[in-house]
Design a protein around this motif. Sequence first.
Motif, PDB file in Angstrom:
ATOM      1  N   GLU A 114       0.826  -1.170  -0.029  1.00 14.91           N
ATOM      2  CA  GLU A 114       0.134  -0.039  -0.056  1.00 14.91           C
ATOM      3  C   GLU A 114       0.870   1.277  -0.096  1.00 14.91           C
ATOM      4  O   GLU A 114       2.072   1.366   0.402  1.00 14.91           O
TER       5      GLU A 114
ATOM      6  N   ARG B  88       0.148   5.400   1.241  1.00 11.14           N
ATOM      7  CA  ARG B  88      -0.759   6.526   1.861  1.00 11.14           C
ATOM      8  C   ARG B  88      -0.312   7.791   1.355  1.00 11.14           C
ATOM      9  O   ARG B  88       0.892   8.058   1.589  1.00 11.14           O
TER      10      ARG B  88
ATOM     11  N   ARG C  83      -7.118   9.477  -1.451  1.00 10.00           N
ATOM     12  CA  ARG C  83      -7.898   8.011  -1.570  1.00 10.00           C
ATOM     13  C   ARG C  83      -7.991   7.486  -2.974  1.00 10.00           C
ATOM     14  O   ARG C  83      -7.655   6.219  -3.112  1.00 10.00           O
ATOM     15  N   ARG C  84      -8.310   7.974  -4.045  1.00 15.21           N
ATOM     16  CA  ARG C  84      -8.207   7.688  -5.362  1.00 15.21           C
ATOM     17  C   ARG C  84      -7.025   7.425  -5.762  1.00 15.21           C
ATOM     18  O   ARG C  84      -6.851   6.212  -6.463  1.00 15.21           O
TER      19      ARG C  84
ATOM     20  N   GLU D 152      -4.320   6.445  -4.002  1.00 14.36           N
ATOM     21  CA  GLU D 152      -3.910   5.225  -3.050  1.00 14.36           C
ATOM     22  C   GLU D 152      -4.375   4.049  -3.459  1.00 14.36           C
ATOM     23  O   GLU D 152      -3.766   3.126  -3.882  1.00 14.36           O
ATOM     24  N   GLU D 153      -5.667   4.082  -4.042  1.00 18.14           N
ATOM     25  CA  GLU D 153      -6.548   2.896  -4.460  1.00 18.14           C
ATOM     26  C   GLU D 153      -5.785   2.356  -5.702  1.00 18.14           C
ATOM     27  O   GLU D 153      -5.455   1.084  -6.144  1.00 18.14           O
ATOM     28  N   ILE D 154      -5.468   3.365  -6.933  1.00 16.45           N
ATOM     29  CA  ILE D 154      -4.939   3.021  -8.032  1.00 16.45           C
ATOM     30  C   ILE D 154      -3.540   2.350  -7.756  1.00 16.45           C
ATOM     31  O   ILE D 154      -3.182   1.549  -8.389  1.00 16.45           O
TER      32      ILE D 154
ATOM     33  N   ARG E 271      -2.483   0.763  -5.259  1.00 10.41           N
ATOM     34  CA  ARG E 271      -2.218  -0.391  -4.329  1.00 10.41           C
ATOM     35  C   ARG E 271      -1.877  -1.561  -5.149  1.00 10.41           C
ATOM     36  O   ARG E 271      -2.496  -1.973  -6.032  1.00 10.41           O
TER      37      ARG E 271
ATOM     38  N   ALA F 147      -1.617   7.923 -11.222  1.00  5.47           N
ATOM     39  CA  ALA F 147      -2.711   7.896 -10.333  1.00  5.47           C
ATOM     40  C   ALA F 147      -3.062   9.394  -9.774  1.00  5.47           C
ATOM     41  O   ALA F 147      -4.154   9.635  -9.357  1.00  5.47           O
TER      42      ALA F 147
ATOM     43  N   GLU G 267      -6.521  11.359  -9.550  1.00  7.16           N
ATOM     44  CA  GLU G 267      -6.825  12.071  -8.193  1.00  7.16           C
ATOM     45  C   GLU G 267      -7.350  13.637  -8.474  1.00  7.16           C
ATOM     46  O   GLU G 267      -8.262  13.994  -7.789  1.00  7.16           O
TER      47      GLU G 267
END
Length: 337
Positions: free
Chosen positions: A262, A264, A278-279, A281-283, A285, A297, A301
Amino acid sequence: MKPFSYARPADVAEAVRTVATEPGAVFLGGGTNLVDHLKLGVARPELVVDVRRLTSRAVVDLEDGGLRIGAAVTNAELAADRRVRERYPVLAQALLSGATGQLRNMATTGGNPLQRTRCVYFQDVTTACNKREPGSGCTAVGGSTRNHAILGTPGVLPDPTAAETCIATHPSDMAVALAALDALVHVQGPAGERLVPFPELHRLPDDDPSRDTVLEHGELITAIDLPPLAAGARSAYRKVRDRASYAFALVSVAAVVPGDGEIRLALGGVAHKPWRARRAEEILRGAPLTEHAVRGAMEAELTAAQPQPGVDGGNGFKIPLVQRTVVATVRDLALEA
Ligand code: SF4
């Protein structure tokens, strides 16, 4: 300055009870922000309740490998703590990038995250400001917007007369690092104790820009916990500003790579609160942290960004700047691996 009463309660419970029962009461921590506001007339309390000696001034190890920071620990003490420098460098770097040595000697763990925006109109009591005087309007819209928000705002051209309009940014560097670390805030209030995840402590303006956080009147931060990070975790804080010291962030990024696939990312200088990306971070991961991947990413965002025009040229420059700042920060962390 408007005259006010001063109280020094015996303990946290008495301090909380005193503020909770007096609508015009405020807590006094290090005073580095409140005293300025008293002089400017931005804060006009009836009663100032001094809590500087009531909470812990220690950083203690937790059984799970994390750290508990007492609310009275100063920014200078925290930045110098060996455990913080070695295990949470993002926090030490953020603290040392803020203010000056003199201010860091006074500013506290409980108070720093609650400092208020440096929007010039908020600090000028002759102007309309929904945050200072709810319902009066927002002078920043169409004014000087260089230091204002691009994320979480009501639109590119918000209505300056609407009571909910506010495009201010949150100023604390420490708060950006704590958001990326998923810190936990211990809060004592009239209804008892509660824990607030740090990324949920601050709020967007929504329908009430006068409220910076989810804390209710009378609630006091007593400590902040840093969750453990695995050995090999990496973190860093990078701040971009107009001069090398004693300046607030144009943009900043706190990046934490915990070592579990991950990442952050928290951004400063771009929103009414420390902005968890968050967007992005999700991409990212589970993906390799290449420059190409991080740039993509962050593009995703920042599709939600709403740059503000302004008499000073506006703040559209923040979009490419925040993207470059994140890419550079993550690239340096990847090189450490
Ligand atoms: Fe006030 Fe927020 Fe507008 Fe600044 S941006 S003038 S703090 S309402």
